[in-house]
Structures are given as C-alpha cells and as structure tokens.
Design a protein around this motif. Structure first.
Motif, PDB file in Angstrom:
ATOM      1  N   LEU A  21     114.054  52.613   7.322  1.00  0.00           N
ATOM      2  CA  LEU A  21     113.111  53.318   8.185  1.00  0.00           C
ATOM      3  C   LEU A  21     112.968  52.671   9.565  1.00  0.00           C
ATOM      4  O   LEU A  21     112.430  53.285  10.477  1.00  0.00           O
ATOM      5  CB  LEU A  21     111.738  53.362   7.516  1.00  0.00           C
ATOM      6  CG  LEU A  21     111.553  54.403   6.409  1.00  0.00           C
ATOM      7  CD1 LEU A  21     110.274  54.137   5.634  1.00  0.00           C
ATOM      8  CD2 LEU A  21     111.555  55.803   6.987  1.00  0.00           C
ATOM      9  N   TYR A  32     115.289  61.942   9.951  1.00  0.00           N
ATOM     10  CA  TYR A  32     114.073  61.574   9.231  1.00  0.00           C
ATOM     11  C   TYR A  32     113.181  60.619  10.037  1.00  0.00           C
ATOM     12  O   TYR A  32     112.257  60.014   9.489  1.00  0.00           O
ATOM     13  CB  TYR A  32     114.409  60.963   7.863  1.00  0.00           C
ATOM     14  CG  TYR A  32     115.211  59.680   7.904  1.00  0.00           C
ATOM     15  CD1 TYR A  32     114.584  58.439   8.001  1.00  0.00           C
ATOM     16  CD2 TYR A  32     116.594  59.700   7.804  1.00  0.00           C
ATOM     17  CE1 TYR A  32     115.304  57.267   8.001  1.00  0.00           C
ATOM     18  CE2 TYR A  32     117.337  58.528   7.815  1.00  0.00           C
ATOM     19  CZ  TYR A  32     116.680  57.313   7.910  1.00  0.00           C
ATOM     20  OH  TYR A  32     117.405  56.148   7.926  1.00  0.00           O
ATOM     21  N   MET A  35     109.351  60.143   9.707  1.00  0.00           N
ATOM     22  CA  MET A  35     108.776  59.338   8.627  1.00  0.00           C
ATOM     23  C   MET A  35     108.663  57.863   8.996  1.00  0.00           C
ATOM     24  O   MET A  35     108.088  57.076   8.238  1.00  0.00           O
ATOM     25  CB  MET A  35     109.626  59.443   7.355  1.00  0.00           C
ATOM     26  CG  MET A  35     109.683  60.809   6.737  1.00  0.00           C
ATOM     27  SD  MET A  35     110.322  60.744   5.038  1.00  0.00           S
ATOM     28  CE  MET A  35     111.891  59.886   5.257  1.00  0.00           C
ATOM     29  N   ARG A  37     106.891  55.672  10.255  1.00  0.00           N
ATOM     30  CA  ARG A  37     105.514  55.310  10.613  1.00  0.00           C
ATOM     31  C   ARG A  37     104.820  54.828   9.353  1.00  0.00           C
ATOM     32  O   ARG A  37     105.295  55.062   8.243  1.00  0.00           O
ATOM     33  CB  ARG A  37     104.776  56.527  11.177  1.00  0.00           C
ATOM     34  CG  ARG A  37     104.746  57.726  10.226  1.00  0.00           C
ATOM     35  CD  ARG A  37     104.248  59.001  10.881  1.00  0.00           C
ATOM     36  NE  ARG A  37     104.367  60.156   9.996  1.00  0.00           N
ATOM     37  CZ  ARG A  37     103.372  60.690   9.292  1.00  0.00           C
ATOM     38  NH1 ARG A  37     102.148  60.149   9.355  1.00  0.00           N
ATOM     39  NH2 ARG A  37     103.573  61.745   8.532  1.00  0.00           N
ATOM     40  N   ILE A  39     102.612  54.944   6.324  1.00  0.00           N
ATOM     41  CA  ILE A  39     102.124  56.047   5.504  1.00  0.00           C
ATOM     42  C   ILE A  39     101.488  55.455   4.250  1.00  0.00           C
ATOM     43  O   ILE A  39     102.166  54.778   3.461  1.00  0.00           O
ATOM     44  CB  ILE A  39     103.259  57.020   5.134  1.00  0.00           C
ATOM     45  CG1 ILE A  39     103.813  57.689   6.397  1.00  0.00           C
ATOM     46  CG2 ILE A  39     102.778  58.056   4.131  1.00  0.00           C
ATOM     47  CD1 ILE A  39     104.999  58.593   6.162  1.00  0.00           C
ATOM     48  N   TYR A 252     106.336  63.623  -1.259  1.00  0.00           N
ATOM     49  CA  TYR A 252     105.729  63.242   0.018  1.00  0.00           C
ATOM     50  C   TYR A 252     106.122  61.807   0.357  1.00  0.00           C
ATOM     51  O   TYR A 252     106.153  60.950  -0.522  1.00  0.00           O
ATOM     52  CB  TYR A 252     104.200  63.335  -0.109  1.00  0.00           C
ATOM     53  CG  TYR A 252     103.417  62.839   1.086  1.00  0.00           C
ATOM     54  CD1 TYR A 252     103.121  63.683   2.140  1.00  0.00           C
ATOM     55  CD2 TYR A 252     102.955  61.518   1.141  1.00  0.00           C
ATOM     56  CE1 TYR A 252     102.383  63.232   3.228  1.00  0.00           C
ATOM     57  CE2 TYR A 252     102.228  61.058   2.229  1.00  0.00           C
ATOM     58  CZ  TYR A 252     101.946  61.917   3.261  1.00  0.00           C
ATOM     59  OH  TYR A 252     101.224  61.472   4.346  1.00  0.00           O
ATOM     60  N   PRO A 253     106.392  61.471   1.614  1.00  0.00           N
ATOM     61  CA  PRO A 253     106.438  62.343   2.790  1.00  0.00           C
ATOM     62  C   PRO A 253     107.818  62.911   3.088  1.00  0.00           C
ATOM     63  O   PRO A 253     107.994  63.563   4.108  1.00  0.00           O
ATOM     64  CB  PRO A 253     106.010  61.390   3.900  1.00  0.00           C
ATOM     65  CG  PRO A 253     106.659  60.095   3.498  1.00  0.00           C
ATOM     66  CD  PRO A 253     106.555  60.053   1.989  1.00  0.00           C
ATOM     67  N   VAL A 254     108.791  62.657   2.191  1.00  0.00           N
ATOM     68  CA  VAL A 254     110.165  63.070   2.480  1.00  0.00           C
ATOM     69  C   VAL A 254     110.242  64.587   2.679  1.00  0.00           C
ATOM     70  O   VAL A 254     110.765  65.077   3.676  1.00  0.00           O
ATOM     71  CB  VAL A 254     111.126  62.610   1.373  1.00  0.00           C
ATOM     72  CG1 VAL A 254     112.551  63.073   1.686  1.00  0.00           C
ATOM     73  CG2 VAL A 254     111.073  61.094   1.225  1.00  0.00           C
ATOM     74  N   LEU A 257     109.159  66.585   5.810  1.00  0.00           N
ATOM     75  CA  LEU A 257     110.031  66.852   6.951  1.00  0.00           C
ATOM     76  C   LEU A 257     110.305  68.346   7.107  1.00  0.00           C
ATOM     77  O   LEU A 257     110.676  68.802   8.196  1.00  0.00           O
ATOM     78  CB  LEU A 257     111.370  66.126   6.771  1.00  0.00           C
ATOM     79  CG  LEU A 257     111.343  64.596   6.798  1.00  0.00           C
ATOM     80  CD1 LEU A 257     112.683  64.048   6.335  1.00  0.00           C
ATOM     81  CD2 LEU A 257     111.006  64.081   8.198  1.00  0.00           C
ATOM     82  N   TYR A 261     102.344  69.563   3.318  1.00  0.00           N
ATOM     83  CA  TYR A 261     101.991  69.204   1.941  1.00  0.00           C
ATOM     84  C   TYR A 261     101.419  70.408   1.198  1.00  0.00           C
ATOM     85  O   TYR A 261     101.852  70.737   0.087  1.00  0.00           O
ATOM     86  CB  TYR A 261     100.985  68.056   1.967  1.00  0.00           C
ATOM     87  CG  TYR A 261     100.735  67.419   0.622  1.00  0.00           C
ATOM     88  CD1 TYR A 261     101.651  66.524   0.078  1.00  0.00           C
ATOM     89  CD2 TYR A 261      99.586  67.689  -0.111  1.00  0.00           C
ATOM     90  CE1 TYR A 261     101.425  65.928  -1.153  1.00  0.00           C
ATOM     91  CE2 TYR A 261      99.351  67.102  -1.338  1.00  0.00           C
ATOM     92  CZ  TYR A 261     100.282  66.214  -1.864  1.00  0.00           C
ATOM     93  OH  TYR A 261     100.062  65.627  -3.092  1.00  0.00           O
TER      94      TYR A 261
END
Length: 294
Positions: A21, A32, A35, A37, A39, A252-254, A257, A261
């Motif tokens: 990441l 991606y 993502m 960040r 989480i 989540y969170p994949v 994208l 939710y």
C-alpha cells in the motif's frame, strides 16, 4: 439493514506492515491508490451508510508482520464494546516456526477464530499472488494439521484451477472448518471453459461438508459489476452449497474501489429479495455468527 460482515480489512500505514500500500502499483484490482490511507473501525463506521453493523470479522491484510497486526487490531477493536468482532489472522504455514506462531496468535487474543494464508496461483502474472503451490508442500500440509488442534478455521483463497486440490485437503481434515473466500474467484471469464472450471470446482468443494463460502469480492475481477452480473454467481453458489453454508461479505475496503459499502449490501439483498426471511437472516447475519463464533 442489519449485517454481520465476515470479511473486511483495516490497517495503519505508519506501521509499515502493508508495503503493497505504500507505493501502489496497478494490478488485478486496477488503480488501488484510494486505499492507500489509514483505515480502521471508525473509518468503516463513517462509511457504512444505512447499514447496521452487528459484528465483523477482520481477515489478515497481506501483512509482513502478522503478530503486530493482531496486536494492533486487538487494541483498536477493544474500544468498540458494543460491536461483536473476531479475527482471522495471518500465519505462513510453510515455515518451520508456524506452530509457534499459531500458538502466539491465539495467546494474543481470545477473539482469534481462524487463519488465512493466500494461496492463489495463476499462469498469468497479473493474477498470480504467491508463485508457489503451498498445498503441495509437505511442511505446509504438516503445519496445516495444527489448526484443528487449536480449534481454528481456515479462510481458503484460491482460483478454480486449485479447487480439486483444496477439496482433497478438506477431505483429509474434516474437523477443520474451511471458508472459501470471494465465491471462489471466478477469474477466467473469456469463454465457456472458464465458467465450467469454476462451476465444477465449486461442486467439488461443496461435496465436503466442512467448506462454507463467502459471497464477496465480486469487484476484484469485475470492476464494473452490476446486480445482473453477480446474480448468476450468487445463485449458483447458493444452489451448490445451500443457504446454510453461504455468507455475504463486503471485502471492505477493497471492493469499496468499485461501489459504496451500502450499495454492496443492497445489491446482495436485491439478488435474494425473494428468499424466505429466515434464509435472508442466515445469509446476512446468522451463518457468520455461527461459523466465526460471534
């Protein structure tokens, strides 16, 4: 809408535990970078929309230090005393130290319910995760046998080409609960053969009564999914495994994208809108509670 979400991920980038990441490189997920960040539970609660979250299962997030991940998560989730939660932790079962790591993970939190080690292998580098066939390795198989002794389930993440071998593994370990991730990751979508591989593989897995399936992760391989495009995968899975062995999850969170939710959960609800009330409860709440002992 009430749900127990049995497959989601949290992370704090400052810990350096998810190098993938830190410098996002487009892969099968596409771009991606959104993502990349921090989480955590509070992030999810702020993004859940009208979904009433009754419980959650955190699944290891491809971390370089699974023990540190469990330590962090235990502290983060302990603040939410009204939210039932469980952990599916990471352990590399190919390593000689795996039995000690399994024991250490269980000692860290009484909420540890299972283990995931990603096993996806594919001839196309875009889809290949691990580059080796763990299920064929003697030490991996030897360490896998420790799960039953510790009362741990195994989250099974594979492609259809690996399903026959996974069914054999489950047959050899009937006391271990397997949970197939992301509806079996129907990856080869270009023709009839890919569909048959997925369908027939799912039937092999379903013949083993100790395997359940998470209906999730549809956006990973279909970035423009719709209710129509996921309907056949969900209904085929329900017919093959039965309501009692299927559970919806967000990834989540994949999968965030590709949809919000709340939109993910409402799409599932639309697909099974004509199911009986008790069947819907099982798919959205009850099966996850039972399988992960929430």
């Amino acid at each position: 809408m009430q749900v127990v979400d049995p497959h989601l991920h949290f992370w704090a980038l400052g810990q350096g535990n998810q190098p993938w990441l830190e410098h996002p490189t487009p892969n099968l997920l596409g771009d991606y970078s959104p993502m990349a960040r921090d989480i955590g539970p509070q992030t999810l609660l702020g993004e859940r929309g009208d979904i009433e979250l009754l419980g959650l299962v955190h699944v290891e997030a491809d971390t370089v230090n699974p023990i540190a991940e469990t330590q962090w998560l235990t502290g983060e989730l302990a603040e939410y005393d009204k939210l039932n939660w469980a952990l599916v932790v990471g352990v590399d079962l190919s390593q000689p130290a795996a039995p000690a790591q399994l024991a250490a993970q269980c000692a860290l939190s009484e909420q540890v319910r299972g283990v995931r080690q990603i096993l996806n292998v594919h001839s196309d580098p875009l889809y290949d995760y691990v580059g080796r066939h763990y299920m064929q390795e003697p030490l991996w198989r030897e360490n896998f046998a420790q799960l039953a002794r510790l009362g741990l389930s195994f989250d099974l993440q594979i492609y259809p080409s690996q399903m026959a071998q996974a069914a054999d593994l489950a047959a050899r370990h009937p006391e271990t609960q397997f949970v197939l991730n992301h509806a079996g990751m129907y990856v080869d979508r270009q023709g009839v053969e890919g569909w048959r591989d997925w369908r027939d593989g799912m039937r092999l897995l379903a013949a083993q009564q100790n395997i359940a399936v998470k209906l999730s992760g549809f956006g990973m391989l279909d970035h423009r999914w719709t209710v129509g495009s996921i309907r056949s995968l969900i209904l085929e899975s329900l017919d093959t495994f039965g309501i009692e062995r299927c559970l919806f999850a967000s990834n989540y969170p994949v999968d965030g994208l590709y949809a919000s939710y709340a939109d993910i959960w409402h799409a599932y609800a639309e697909v099974v809108a004509d199911a009986r009330e008790e069947e819907q409860h099982a798919l959205f709440v009850g099966n996850a509670q039972r399988i992960y002992r929430l």
